[in-house]
Design a protein around this motif. Sequence first.
Motif, PDB file in Angstrom:
ATOM      1  N   ALA A  57      -5.339   1.245   0.159  1.00 23.03           N
ATOM      2  CA  ALA A  57      -4.151   0.395   0.235  1.00 23.03           C
ATOM      3  C   ALA A  57      -4.203  -0.723  -0.806  1.00 23.03           C
ATOM      4  CB  ALA A  57      -4.015  -0.181   1.642  1.00 23.03           C
ATOM      5  N   ILE A  58      -5.349  -1.348  -0.947  1.00 20.55           N
ATOM      6  CA  ILE A  58      -5.480  -2.450  -1.903  1.00 20.55           C
ATOM      7  C   ILE A  58      -5.418  -1.929  -3.339  1.00 20.55           C
ATOM      8  CG2 ILE A  58      -7.109  -4.183  -2.775  1.00 20.55           C
ATOM      9  CD1 ILE A  58      -7.899  -4.605   0.216  1.00 20.55           C
ATOM     10  N   ALA A  59      -6.052  -0.782  -3.593  1.00 24.34           N
ATOM     11  CA  ALA A  59      -5.995  -0.195  -4.939  1.00 24.34           C
ATOM     12  C   ALA A  59      -4.565   0.189  -5.312  1.00 24.34           C
ATOM     13  CB  ALA A  59      -6.907   1.034  -5.011  1.00 24.34           C
ATOM     14  N   ILE A  60      -3.810   0.698  -4.341  1.00 23.87           N
ATOM     15  CA  ILE A  60      -2.408   1.049  -4.580  1.00 23.87           C
ATOM     16  C   ILE A  60      -1.599  -0.207  -4.898  1.00 23.87           C
ATOM     17  CG2 ILE A  60      -0.308   1.866  -3.412  1.00 23.87           C
ATOM     18  CD1 ILE A  60      -2.147   3.933  -1.970  1.00 23.87           C
ATOM     19  N   ALA A  61      -1.844  -1.282  -4.151  1.00 23.71           N
ATOM     20  CA  ALA A  61      -1.135  -2.543  -4.394  1.00 23.71           C
ATOM     21  C   ALA A  61      -1.424  -3.074  -5.799  1.00 23.71           C
ATOM     22  CB  ALA A  61      -1.533  -3.575  -3.342  1.00 23.71           C
ATOM     23  N   LYS A 102      -1.664  -1.449  -8.346  1.00 19.47           N
ATOM     24  CA  LYS A 102      -0.830  -0.694  -9.289  1.00 19.47           C
ATOM     25  C   LYS A 102       0.622  -1.178  -9.261  1.00 19.47           C
ATOM     26  CE  LYS A 102      -3.860   2.502 -10.675  1.00 19.47           C
ATOM     27  NZ  LYS A 102      -4.301   2.605 -12.100  1.00 19.47           N
ATOM     28  N   GLY A 103       0.904  -2.235  -8.487  1.00 18.18           N
ATOM     29  CA  GLY A 103       2.258  -2.754  -8.416  1.00 18.18           C
ATOM     30  C   GLY A 103       3.140  -2.026  -7.423  1.00 18.18           C
ATOM     31  N   ILE A 104       2.519  -1.409  -6.423  1.00 16.15           N
ATOM     32  CA  ILE A 104       3.236  -0.658  -5.397  1.00 16.15           C
ATOM     33  C   ILE A 104       3.123  -1.406  -4.074  1.00 16.15           C
ATOM     34  CG2 ILE A 104       3.287   1.539  -4.123  1.00 16.15           C
ATOM     35  CD1 ILE A 104       1.992   2.810  -6.676  1.00 16.15           C
ATOM     36  N   ASP A 105       4.231  -1.522  -3.344  1.00 15.97           N
ATOM     37  CA  ASP A 105       4.206  -2.130  -2.021  1.00 15.97           C
ATOM     38  C   ASP A 105       3.569  -1.160  -1.022  1.00 15.97           C
ATOM     39  OD1 ASP A 105       5.482  -4.371  -3.035  1.00 15.97           O
ATOM     40  OD2 ASP A 105       7.480  -3.713  -2.445  1.00 15.97           O
ATOM     41  N   VAL A 106       3.031  -1.697   0.071  1.00 19.74           N
ATOM     42  CA  VAL A 106       2.247  -0.853   0.981  1.00 19.74           C
ATOM     43  C   VAL A 106       2.576  -1.138   2.447  1.00 19.74           C
ATOM     44  CG1 VAL A 106      -0.062  -0.042   1.596  1.00 19.74           C
ATOM     45  CG2 VAL A 106       0.347  -0.942  -0.704  1.00 19.74           C
ATOM     46  N   ILE A 107       2.753  -0.057   3.209  1.00 20.59           N
ATOM     47  CA  ILE A 107       2.778  -0.138   4.667  1.00 20.59           C
ATOM     48  C   ILE A 107       1.468   0.463   5.156  1.00 20.59           C
ATOM     49  CG2 ILE A 107       3.920   0.577   6.799  1.00 20.59           C
ATOM     50  CD1 ILE A 107       6.488   0.971   5.137  1.00 20.59           C
ATOM     51  N   ILE A 108       0.713  -0.307   5.926  1.00 23.17           N
ATOM     52  CA  ILE A 108      -0.558   0.204   6.439  1.00 23.17           C
ATOM     53  C   ILE A 108      -0.417   0.467   7.931  1.00 23.17           C
ATOM     54  CG2 ILE A 108      -1.789  -1.133   4.685  1.00 23.17           C
ATOM     55  CD1 ILE A 108      -2.895  -2.852   6.963  1.00 23.17           C
ATOM     56  N   THR A 109      -1.227   1.379   8.445  1.00 27.79           N
ATOM     57  CA  THR A 109      -1.251   1.609   9.891  1.00 27.79           C
ATOM     58  C   THR A 109      -2.657   1.371  10.418  1.00 27.79           C
ATOM     59  OG1 THR A 109      -1.859   3.967  10.111  1.00 27.79           O
ATOM     60  CG2 THR A 109       0.448   3.460   9.520  1.00 27.79           C
ATOM     61  N   TYR A 110      -2.701   0.998  11.691  1.00 27.85           N
ATOM     62  CA  TYR A 110      -3.965   0.799  12.378  1.00 27.85           C
ATOM     63  C   TYR A 110      -3.839   1.437  13.757  1.00 27.85           C
ATOM     64  CZ  TYR A 110      -1.340  -2.784  14.893  1.00 27.85           C
ATOM     65  OH  TYR A 110      -0.394  -3.421  15.659  1.00 27.85           O
ATOM     66  N   ASN A 111      -4.949   1.825  14.332  1.00 29.24           N
ATOM     67  CA  ASN A 111      -4.951   2.369  15.682  1.00 29.24           C
ATOM     68  C   ASN A 111      -5.111   1.250  16.699  1.00 29.24           C
ATOM     69  OD1 ASN A 111      -5.032   4.032  17.919  1.00 29.24           O
ATOM     70  ND2 ASN A 111      -7.121   4.722  17.571  1.00 29.24           N
ATOM     71  N   SER A 112      -6.162   0.456  16.553  1.00 26.48           N
ATOM     72  CA  SER A 112      -6.415  -0.620  17.529  1.00 26.48           C
ATOM     73  C   SER A 112      -6.763  -1.958  16.888  1.00 26.48           C
ATOM     74  CB  SER A 112      -7.550  -0.201  18.469  1.00 26.48           C
ATOM     75  OG  SER A 112      -8.728   0.066  17.730  1.00 26.48           O
ATOM     76  N   LYS A 113      -7.095  -1.965  15.593  1.00 26.72           N
ATOM     77  CA  LYS A 113      -7.599  -3.192  14.956  1.00 26.72           C
ATOM     78  C   LYS A 113      -6.470  -3.980  14.293  1.00 26.72           C
ATOM     79  CE  LYS A 113     -12.034  -1.726  15.366  1.00 26.72           C
ATOM     80  NZ  LYS A 113     -13.137  -2.398  16.009  1.00 26.72           N
ATOM     81  N   VAL A 131      -2.931  -6.894   5.118  1.00 25.83           N
ATOM     82  CA  VAL A 131      -1.579  -7.272   4.689  1.00 25.83           C
ATOM     83  C   VAL A 131      -1.638  -8.543   3.846  1.00 25.83           C
ATOM     84  CG1 VAL A 131       0.650  -8.157   5.514  1.00 25.83           C
ATOM     85  CG2 VAL A 131      -0.339  -6.115   6.553  1.00 25.83           C
ATOM     86  N   LYS A 132      -2.408  -9.530   4.299  1.00 32.31           N
ATOM     87  CA  LYS A 132      -2.537 -10.789   3.547  1.00 32.31           C
ATOM     88  C   LYS A 132      -3.144 -10.543   2.164  1.00 32.31           C
ATOM     89  CE  LYS A 132      -3.073 -13.851   7.528  1.00 32.31           C
ATOM     90  NZ  LYS A 132      -4.061 -14.566   8.346  1.00 32.31           N
ATOM     91  N   GLU A 133      -4.172  -9.692   2.118  1.00 30.04           N
ATOM     92  CA  GLU A 133      -4.809  -9.390   0.828  1.00 30.04           C
ATOM     93  C   GLU A 133      -3.810  -8.777  -0.143  1.00 30.04           C
ATOM     94  OE1 GLU A 133      -8.765  -7.674   0.386  1.00 30.04           O
ATOM     95  OE2 GLU A 133      -9.091  -7.930   2.549  1.00 30.04           O
ATOM     96  N   ILE A 134      -2.973  -7.872   0.384  1.00 31.15           N
ATOM     97  CA  ILE A 134      -1.981  -7.207  -0.477  1.00 31.15           C
ATOM     98  C   ILE A 134      -0.927  -8.213  -0.929  1.00 31.15           C
ATOM     99  CG2 ILE A 134      -0.132  -5.482  -0.484  1.00 31.15           C
ATOM    100  CD1 ILE A 134      -1.964  -3.797   1.399  1.00 31.15           C
ATOM    101  N   GLU A 135      -0.497  -9.081  -0.026  1.00 26.84           N
ATOM    102  CA  GLU A 135       0.496 -10.102  -0.392  1.00 26.84           C
ATOM    103  C   GLU A 135      -0.072 -11.059  -1.434  1.00 26.84           C
ATOM    104  OE1 GLU A 135       3.101 -10.226   3.754  1.00 26.84           O
ATOM    105  OE2 GLU A 135       1.437 -11.635   3.487  1.00 26.84           O
ATOM    106  N   ASN A 136      -1.378 -11.335  -1.340  1.00 26.97           N
ATOM    107  CA  ASN A 136      -2.024 -12.201  -2.333  1.00 26.97           C
ATOM    108  C   ASN A 136      -2.061 -11.563  -3.718  1.00 26.97           C
ATOM    109  OD1 ASN A 136      -2.477 -14.246  -0.490  1.00 26.97           O
ATOM    110  ND2 ASN A 136      -4.557 -13.587   0.016  1.00 26.97           N
ATOM    111  N   LEU A 137      -1.922 -10.239  -3.749  1.00 29.65           N
ATOM    112  CA  LEU A 137      -1.854  -9.524  -5.035  1.00 29.65           C
ATOM    113  C   LEU A 137      -0.427  -9.517  -5.599  1.00 29.65           C
ATOM    114  CD1 LEU A 137      -4.115  -6.466  -4.109  1.00 29.65           C
ATOM    115  CD2 LEU A 137      -4.689  -8.264  -5.761  1.00 29.65           C
ATOM    116  N   GLY A 138       0.508 -10.088  -4.833  1.00 28.78           N
ATOM    117  CA  GLY A 138       1.887 -10.171  -5.305  1.00 28.78           C
ATOM    118  C   GLY A 138       2.784  -9.043  -4.850  1.00 28.78           C
ATOM    119  N   GLN A 139       2.288  -8.202  -3.929  1.00 33.45           N
ATOM    120  CA  GLN A 139       3.095  -7.085  -3.417  1.00 33.45           C
ATOM    121  C   GLN A 139       3.514  -7.362  -1.975  1.00 33.45           C
ATOM    122  OE1 GLN A 139       2.956  -5.716  -6.950  1.00 33.45           O
ATOM    123  NE2 GLN A 139       4.092  -4.537  -5.409  1.00 33.45           N
TER     124      GLN A 139
END
Length: 254
Positions: A22-26, A28-39, A47-55
């Motif tokens: 997810a972070i590597a994709i971000a 590349k300038g791509i927005d990301v939806i991540i999923t989690y099971n319980s965490k 999500v915060k890390e990706i937003e800090n990358l500007g995505q």
Amino acid sequence: MAVNTKIALVTGSSRGLGKNMAIAIAKKGIDVIITYNSKKEEADEVVKEIENLGQKAASLQLNVAESNTFDSFLENISLTLKNTFKTDKFDFLVNNAGIGIHNSFVGTTEAEFDQLTNIHFKGPFFLTQKALSIMNDGGGIINISSGLARFSFPGYAAYASMKGAIETLTKYQAKELGERQIRANVVAPGAIETDFGGGAVRDNEELNKTIAGVTALGRVGLPDDIGGVVAFLCTEDARWVNAQRIEVSGGMYL
């Protein structure tokens, strides 16, 4: 912010390889939806890390073993696309979520087999099928397999069989979705130091040494070795890569 920003959905991405993808994709300038099971807390951190990358990023709960929840999950995806990303479709689906069960062929129970089937084959099969209605033409599917679908390592008969099934499915997806210019590829990691399967590869020194010894590059893989390959498949540079199995194992069991 460019209007044409692509969006990737990465399942099981609150930690481990999925987080790295997810972070590597971000990056590349791509927005990301991540999923989690319980965490959820860990997912929020990603999500915060990706937003800090500007995505832009968002996280949603998903248990890929429960295919009866996929319709409501995709309704939530549609709402998230509208509210967070101001659009109605996404571009790339990375089927990463998974678990490891280590048991011999003889010892594998029907319950273990069913659990692995639901998570590693039935889940990705029907999630992808249902997600196609909100995927853009010209996007891509990246299915995560394993080096264990090529070489055998005792204790993974059921797990590896599901990964073999996913690899075959990927070719059919590439063939049948080609008319929509949707590419489908497999990324097959070798043994990686994560908490997957109880963290055995990372924490068991003897196992770590054994794997390093059968790997051409002389070490066990790290999460950072994998994410960038998945991210590449979400870029225009990979537009002509289709129906391929890319093993990222450092050359295990050559």
